[in-house]
Motif scaffolding. Structure first.
Motif, PDB file in Angstrom:
ATOM      1  N   PHE A   1     -25.163 -19.365  34.416  1.00  0.00           N
ATOM      2  CA  PHE A   1     -26.350 -20.112  34.010  1.00  0.00           C
ATOM      3  C   PHE A   1     -26.297 -20.416  32.520  1.00  0.00           C
ATOM      4  O   PHE A   1     -26.078 -19.529  31.687  1.00  0.00           O
ATOM      5  CB  PHE A   1     -27.603 -19.302  34.340  1.00  0.00           C
ATOM      6  CG  PHE A   1     -28.890 -19.976  33.939  1.00  0.00           C
ATOM      7  CD1 PHE A   1     -29.226 -21.211  34.458  1.00  0.00           C
ATOM      8  CD2 PHE A   1     -29.767 -19.360  33.042  1.00  0.00           C
ATOM      9  CE1 PHE A   1     -30.419 -21.840  34.101  1.00  0.00           C
ATOM     10  CE2 PHE A   1     -30.950 -19.971  32.693  1.00  0.00           C
ATOM     11  CZ  PHE A   1     -31.275 -21.216  33.215  1.00  0.00           C
ATOM     12  N   ASP A   2     -26.500 -21.679  32.163  1.00  0.00           N
ATOM     13  CA  ASP A   2     -26.484 -22.126  30.766  1.00  0.00           C
ATOM     14  C   ASP A   2     -27.823 -22.777  30.451  1.00  0.00           C
ATOM     15  O   ASP A   2     -28.025 -23.967  30.710  1.00  0.00           O
ATOM     16  CB  ASP A   2     -25.342 -23.115  30.545  1.00  0.00           C
ATOM     17  CG  ASP A   2     -25.246 -23.578  29.092  1.00  0.00           C
ATOM     18  OD1 ASP A   2     -26.043 -23.095  28.266  1.00  0.00           O
ATOM     19  OD2 ASP A   2     -24.382 -24.428  28.793  1.00  0.00           O
ATOM     20  N   PRO A   3     -28.779 -22.023  29.886  1.00  0.00           N
ATOM     21  CA  PRO A   3     -30.122 -22.570  29.650  1.00  0.00           C
ATOM     22  C   PRO A   3     -30.154 -23.655  28.584  1.00  0.00           C
ATOM     23  O   PRO A   3     -31.140 -24.394  28.488  1.00  0.00           O
ATOM     24  CB  PRO A   3     -30.917 -21.339  29.197  1.00  0.00           C
ATOM     25  CG  PRO A   3     -29.894 -20.408  28.629  1.00  0.00           C
ATOM     26  CD  PRO A   3     -28.652 -20.625  29.441  1.00  0.00           C
ATOM     27  N   ASP A   4     -29.117 -23.774  27.769  1.00  0.00           N
ATOM     28  CA  ASP A   4     -29.092 -24.787  26.726  1.00  0.00           C
ATOM     29  C   ASP A   4     -28.539 -26.119  27.212  1.00  0.00           C
ATOM     30  O   ASP A   4     -28.504 -27.096  26.455  1.00  0.00           O
ATOM     31  CB  ASP A   4     -28.247 -24.302  25.537  1.00  0.00           C
ATOM     32  CG  ASP A   4     -28.839 -23.083  24.865  1.00  0.00           C
ATOM     33  OD1 ASP A   4     -30.084 -23.002  24.791  1.00  0.00           O
ATOM     34  OD2 ASP A   4     -28.080 -22.203  24.424  1.00  0.00           O
ATOM     35  N   LEU A   5     -28.113 -26.180  28.463  1.00  0.00           N
ATOM     36  CA  LEU A   5     -27.514 -27.401  28.989  1.00  0.00           C
ATOM     37  C   LEU A   5     -28.560 -28.463  29.307  1.00  0.00           C
ATOM     38  O   LEU A   5     -28.309 -29.662  29.174  1.00  0.00           O
ATOM     39  CB  LEU A   5     -26.697 -27.074  30.248  1.00  0.00           C
ATOM     40  CG  LEU A   5     -25.904 -28.215  30.887  1.00  0.00           C
ATOM     41  CD1 LEU A   5     -24.833 -28.712  29.936  1.00  0.00           C
ATOM     42  CD2 LEU A   5     -25.284 -27.762  32.210  1.00  0.00           C
ATOM     43  N   VAL A   6     -29.746 -28.032  29.716  1.00  0.00           N
ATOM     44  CA  VAL A   6     -30.781 -28.934  30.240  1.00  0.00           C
ATOM     45  C   VAL A   6     -32.107 -28.636  29.553  1.00  0.00           C
ATOM     46  O   VAL A   6     -32.404 -27.488  29.224  1.00  0.00           O
ATOM     47  CB  VAL A   6     -30.925 -28.757  31.767  1.00  0.00           C
ATOM     48  CG1 VAL A   6     -32.078 -29.586  32.302  1.00  0.00           C
ATOM     49  CG2 VAL A   6     -29.631 -29.140  32.464  1.00  0.00           C
ATOM     50  N   ILE A   7     -32.890 -29.678  29.340  1.00  0.00           N
ATOM     51  CA  ILE A   7     -34.233 -29.513  28.806  1.00  0.00           C
ATOM     52  C   ILE A   7     -35.178 -30.422  29.583  1.00  0.00           C
ATOM     53  O   ILE A   7     -34.772 -31.473  30.100  1.00  0.00           O
ATOM     54  CB  ILE A   7     -34.278 -29.838  27.296  1.00  0.00           C
ATOM     55  CG1 ILE A   7     -35.584 -29.372  26.675  1.00  0.00           C
ATOM     56  CG2 ILE A   7     -34.060 -31.316  27.047  1.00  0.00           C
ATOM     57  CD1 ILE A   7     -35.593 -29.434  25.153  1.00  0.00           C
TER      58      ILE A   7
END
Length: 449
Positions: free
Chosen positions: A147-153
């Motif tokens: 999981f990469d929380p900085d990929l999507v906003i």
């Protein structure tokens, strides 16, 4: 400072307004042709006595600065903290239009990501994990993905036809785009989209990320686009295009919600997923004591709502109050946005175990399942712009309650908290080197936001 600049006063004193004020052009204000469109209005101190103002007062510079200094002095004399000294707080309320709270009779709240402050990395991370487990059972290659929380906003748009994540401007033109997890160059974006508009009415192609709940799904989809492009998805899954892949990821995530695994884990250990805010229950209590009717309208079911609200509210309320004592009407399983659009049967929750019975009119202090916004309005005899609704979902909470009912709306935008802190630090920074570093950091973030 009292301004006495009327034509009668100037003629009687023999002073021409043009001799009192001077206009200094400012390079800060230019239109798109490079022409100056605004300047600084300055006060000539030698002529202030003609207008009944002490010429010895230190009033110099643009009128905006004069007004700011006068306001700071007045607030200081009254013992009121000045907003100019602390800049913006990430906990401030920002108004895009006039809102007179005296005209608001009722304030409604969503629960998830509004009254309940989730840890996004923990909550969406677990949703992502369950999604990946289900994709693996379906035969998709998920090994090595995280999981990469900085990929999507929130606020970005998925192009299901091309497997892209795009950022559109206010006119719906695509300004930036990623294919899978790879950022596309400006030239590639221009060649791919040109003057094409992002039309959100075409739901078969475009998917707008309305809420933080969309983060885990979007991250999983963009990573699986990479796997589809490099040919690692097995042929036995059938011919897949980007739209079919999006549907597969959606089914995997929905399965985690339907089976109840995710919410059961959160309810068993809420302290791992929820960050309580001690000031929030007291803020609602202040609103109630000020005479406002308080509403809770959430799509979450009764058992989950009760568990989360007890954990986040009860310990911070005085005199053994419970979270239910704050609200005049509570609605769970509301089925928004249909709650604002049409009528559904309403049931009253009558026991702590969630036993329900049909009802046709809400009463003060009642807890209900389903129903409609019109039922709430009729029960309180409060309608339209007398109600302010606060939520985090751009479409469901803000758009539909405004369009169908004329409710006033407020959007919870947690992403701005970090941005406000960065901007505040940037403007209060003393060192030139720090300013350069922060400016670079801001431009880097703007590339993705």
């Amino acid at each position: 400072m009292k301004c006495q600049c009327s034509s009668s006063s100037s003629s009687s004193s023999g002073v021409d307004e043009k001799s009192v004020f001077s206009l200094t052009s400012s390079s800060k204000y230019e239109d798109y042709l490079g022409e100056k469109t605004k300047g600084d209005l300055n006060v000539k101190v030698e002529h202030l006595e003609a207008f009944g103002i002490d010429s010895q007062a230190t009033i110099k510079g643009p009128m905006e600065e004069v007004a700011r200094v006068e306001a700071e002095d007045l607030l200081r004399d009254l013992g009121i903290p000045t907003p100019f000294s602390s800049r913006q707080s990430p906990r401030d309320i920002f108004c895009s239009r006039m809102l007179n709270l005296q005209s608001i009779s009722a304030i409604g709240y969503d629960m998830d990501y509004t009254l309940i402050h989730y840890n996004v990395i923990a909550w969406e991370g677990r949703a992502y994990d369950y999604c990946m487990e289900n994709l693996k059972k379906m035969g998709f290659p998920v090994d090595g993905l995280a999981f990469d929380p900085d990929l999507v906003i929130r606020g970005l748009v998925i192009d299901k036809e091309k497997g892209n994540l795009v950022k559109a401007d206010r006119f719906a033109y695509v300004k930036r785009a990623m294919h899978g997890t790879k950022m596309l160059s400006n030239r590639a974006v221009s060649e791919m989209y040109g003057r094409e508009l992002v039309d959100l009415r075409k739901e078969s192609r475009w998917e707008f990320l309305n809420t933080l709940f969309n983060v885990s799904e979007a991250v999983a989809y963009m990573q699986m686009v990479d796997r589809l492009d490099d040919g690692t998805i097995a042929e036995q899954l059938g011919p897949l295009d980007y739209e079919g892949l999006y549907k597969a990821v959606g089914r995997a995530l929905i399965r985690a919600h339907v089976e109840g695994q995710l919410k059961s884990e959160i309810m068993s250990k809420p302290e791992l997923f929820v960050t309580p805010d001690p000031e929030l229950p007291l803020a609602l209590l202040d609103q109630k004591e000020a005479g406002k009717k308080l509403l809770l309208i959430t799509n979450s079911d009764y058992h989950y709502t009760d568990k989360m609200m007890q954990h986040s509210f009860n310990r911070f309320l005085p005199n053994d109050m419970g979270w239910r004592d704050l609200f005049d009407i509570m609605v769970v399983s509301a089925r928004k946005p249909e709650f604002f659009q049409m009528s559904h049967p309403m049931y009253e929750v009558v026991t702590g175990e969630g036993l329900m019975r049909p009802c046709f009119k809400a009463k003060t202090g009642g807890l209900y399942s389903g129903g409609s916004a019109q039922m709430v309005e009729n029960s309180l005899n409060i309608h339209g712009d007398e109600i302010l609704y606060v939520g985090d979902h751009i479409y469901t909470d803000v758009s539909q309650s405004k369009v169908h009912l004329r409710w006033r709306t407020a959007l919870i935008c947690r992403e701005l908290e970090e941005e406000v802190c960065v901007v505040d630090f940037l403007f209060t920074c003393k060192g030139t080197e720090e300013k350069v570093q922060l400016t670079c950091f801001w431009k880097f973030r703007s590339h993705y936001l």
